[in-house]
Write a protein that holds these residues in place. Sequence first.
Motif, short mmCIF file in Angstrom:
data_model
loop_
_atom_site.label_atom_id
_atom_site.label_comp_id
_atom_site.label_asym_id
_atom_site.label_seq_id
_atom_site.Cartn_x
_atom_site.Cartn_y
_atom_site.Cartn_z
N HIS A 203 22.76 -8.31 31.91
CA HIS A 203 23.61 -9.00 32.88
C HIS A 203 22.83 -9.47 34.11
CE1 HIS A 203 26.80 -7.40 30.36
NE2 HIS A 203 27.68 -8.17 31.02
N ALA A 204 21.85 -8.67 34.50
CA ALA A 204 21.09 -9.00 35.71
C ALA A 204 19.91 -9.91 35.44
CB ALA A 204 20.60 -7.71 36.36
N ALA A 205 19.63 -10.16 34.19
CA ALA A 205 18.43 -10.94 33.83
C ALA A 205 18.72 -12.44 33.85
CB ALA A 205 17.93 -10.52 32.45
N ALA A 229 28.94 -13.24 25.93
CA ALA A 229 29.72 -13.91 26.98
C ALA A 229 28.91 -14.02 28.27
CB ALA A 229 31.02 -13.15 27.22
N ALA A 230 28.16 -12.97 28.59
CA ALA A 230 27.33 -12.99 29.79
C ALA A 230 26.25 -14.07 29.69
CB ALA A 230 26.70 -11.62 30.02
N LEU A 231 25.67 -14.22 28.52
CA LEU A 231 24.66 -15.26 28.32
C LEU A 231 25.27 -16.65 28.50
CD1 LEU A 231 22.77 -13.89 25.19
CD2 LEU A 231 21.76 -14.27 27.44
N HIS A 232 26.40 -16.86 27.89
CA HIS A 232 27.02 -18.18 27.96
C HIS A 232 27.44 -18.52 29.38
CE1 HIS A 232 28.06 -18.12 23.38
NE2 HIS A 232 26.80 -18.41 23.62
N THR A 233 27.80 -17.52 30.16
CA THR A 233 28.17 -17.76 31.56
C THR A 233 27.00 -18.35 32.35
OG1 THR A 233 29.82 -16.00 31.54
CG2 THR A 233 28.95 -16.65 33.69
N LYS A 234 25.78 -17.91 31.99
CA LYS A 234 24.60 -18.40 32.72
C LYS A 234 23.90 -19.54 31.98
CE LYS A 234 23.00 -14.20 32.64
NZ LYS A 234 22.15 -13.00 32.92
N GLY A 235 24.57 -20.16 30.99
CA GLY A 235 24.00 -21.31 30.29
C GLY A 235 22.89 -20.95 29.33
N ALA A 236 22.89 -19.71 28.85
CA ALA A 236 21.84 -19.24 27.95
C ALA A 236 22.35 -19.16 26.51
CB ALA A 236 21.32 -17.88 28.42
#
Length: 950
Positions: A203-205, A229-236
């Motif tokens: 999450h922090a990466a 979901a966390a990845l997709h939130t940051k466009g990853a």
Amino acid sequence: MRPDSPATTFARRHIGPSPREIDAMLATVGATSLEDLIAQTVPGTIRQKSPLAFGEALSETAVIARMREIASKNQVFTSLIGTGYHGTLLPYVIQRNLLENPAWYTAYTPYQPEISQGRLEALLNFQTMICDLTGLDVANASLLDEGTAAAEAMALAQRVAKNPSTSFFIDQDVHPQTLAVIETRAEALGWSTIVGNPATELHAADVFGAIFQYPGSEGAVVDYRDAVAALHTKGAIAVFAADPLALTLLTPPGELGADIAIGSTQRFGVPMGYGGPHAAYMAVKDAHKRSMPGRLVGVSIDAKGNSAYRLALQTREQHIRREKATSNICTAQVLLAVIASMYAVYHGPEGLKWIALEVARKTALLAAGLRKLGFEIGNTSFFDTLSVAVGARQNEIVTRGLAEKLNFRLLDGKLGITLDETTTDSVLEAIWRAFGGNLRVSEVEAPASGLPAALARTSEYLTHPVFHRYRTETELLRYMRKLSDRDLALDRAMIPLGSCTMKLNATAEMMPVTWPEFGSLHPFAPLDQAAGYTEMFEDLKAKLCAVTGYDAVSLQPNSGAQGEYAGLLAIRGYHRSRGDQHRTVCLIPASAHGTNPASAHMVGMEVVVVACDAGGNVDVADLRAKAEQHSAKLAALMVTYPSTHGVFEESIREICEIVHAHGGQVYLDGANLNAQVGISRPGDYGADVSHLNLHKTFCIPHGGGGPGMGPIGVKAHLTPFLPGHPFLDGGQAPVGPVSAAPFGSSSILPISYVYILLMGGEGLQKATEVAILNANYIASRLSDSFPVLYRNHNGRVAHECIVDPRSLKNSSGVTVDDIAKRLIDYGFHAPTMSFPVAGTLMIEPTESEGKGELDRFCDAMIAIRREIAEVEAGKWPIAESPLRFAPHTVHDLVVAEWPRKYSREEGCFPEGTARVDKYWSPVSRIDNVYGDRNLVCSCPPLEEYASASK
């Protein structure tokens, strides 16, 4: 033992022309002897000074005895090591009729789709299987291995992610070899990697993507929905490395939100083979299909409107993008992908699920027994792998395990145990004995599954009829035979492809591949269990050094493209060790294969193109100017020798000296080594490193587009920078691994080793000489019909020649495609089309083809030229000629009306073709544009499938 007579030695069986035919061919080309021809062809300044000293060539009987002796030194234990490699049961009907069948293993890459319909259908089955199991939209036709597929997925993620970060997150529970291959790729591209626990650190990466092992390398089955979901939130981008057998029971990656899924299909019937070859897979969301590396099989239509298969989207992007490519992959593992797909066809969804349930049940049973013995299982969820805490008892358990012929995976204070479909009750009981117990399966209560209920699969898979139709051996046998009959492979006719060296893959060379002593070893088994492999590796490396003039060889790269990549990494490592990090310029001739600039880009080099002169040679003046211009930054030159244009360049020594004078290294592409063995050695005339295409020069079959092997040879100063591997060096080597297994595709190395033993030094040199003779014979016979584009100052070509029909387009409208498709009517695969010169044909006959087959090919080409002359003379327009309607099918024999201006006989039975055993293309000319505009890359609906199967 009765010795072979001179007339029946293996070299005489391998080399096509008889002594009498060689004399006749020499007369045609105007040379007095083979030695005279070689003197006119190969510069005297690079000629090898002493013959290859390999000892006497062995007979086939003696070689098989020798290989039995080597094989007996390998110990086949039950390997419970896992890490992506599993025991598996290859149905014998598939082993005998596919893996061991030259109709399948001698075929070439399906660039001529009309004569590749069988393997294209099998690959479409593979793609459909992968899409269904992963829950994603589009799958490619396989990649080299799981580690490579993971590295390719990282590069794909970086290309399509919206996050501009240069960091990639790696689940700490990925397989260790996968981690190492990813880190090798990332470091060369200037990307950073973060290895950690996704639940606490992701999450922090700030990353452009992440990869998760599913199930984990140590066995845990984790729900990664929150991480995705966390990845997709940051466009990853989310990548899953998923076990296909586990996916029959687990929620597929696509349903968990994955953008990309990769993995290995090895456990679908493909032997472990001490590391390979195996078919990796990649599947992606539809949005990423045009960025996906590798080959992609699609459905199109032929000229009659019938369904037909072809390679779609030109996904071999390095030929298009060159130095801008994100991948240099130009191959697949077709033969292994076909085996895996047939395994799924044979078992069907019910059979695969049953196998998976049995593996899961036995794993749960094993866990219950170990708990009964007082051991703690580290992973509370599992499919086939347990991580067992053993503490200080590790050595004693491992020792008892070895006594039971069991290999465990050694972890920190733990042992990893992975089961598979070969696991029996007796294996479970042997494991318990190794752990100090004496349990019986009947004494252990069957527990509940170790799979999390929240991840239970509910969606269907393998619903297409092809996965339900062939349940008996009779049915599958006939299906495989039907598909192979649609293809044109080396078992039917000469495949005259320039730069591809389609030569005899002798039966004796192939036999050891499926022996269990070579096929059943885990790549991370203790080295003392692989003493036979080690002995063969060392002798093979020594012989390859003798052939090339290099000082050391790495067998790890499992394709030519991987060999290029490894060789450039060695050059990069060498410069960096000397503090020359600034040396990043790679000079590459304009004629180079597309993988060359793509490989240079992958190791962070800047490509500078060097011109070629009118003779097709490297323009030495331009090379000198470019080397001087970039002297301070010069890292390497990549050059193919003999040249891609089929000529031994006189200036090769000078070329190497220019590069060395400016501090650079010379990478010599070994694609054309078949013209040099026994005659010249790259290491002697200035090259520093080469990859060696064992699937070309040293007889490993092409398998319909793979497997291949691309070991690299290096001079002594580059030896420290050969690819390492954590299994061998703990990850301490200056250059990391390029392939998942430490010795690449080990189980096919016996093919090349046996070939060398059978030929001996004298036979290998004779093979080279005859390969050059055959090419010059074809050039001589065809020169009155089609100009030969490049020759040396003596009028000689090397082992291949380029014929140039481009002027005929103006005079008749005929295209190189027309010639290629018309050759199918004569029963031939086309030569290499439009490479390295657009609109031309590059022909390589190899030494295995006799004069009769060479004449049959030349007669066909000359007859085609006469047909072109008829178009030029106005007999009929090109659009109404047999050339444009080629290839002709059996449908053309029975169609009620025949409105064409030529007769059925002229179209279907061109001059010189046999009527009894003629090869018939199963489809007419395929519409490539339609296939790309109407992209279908998985099995079409039943009604279309039925139409295509008629």
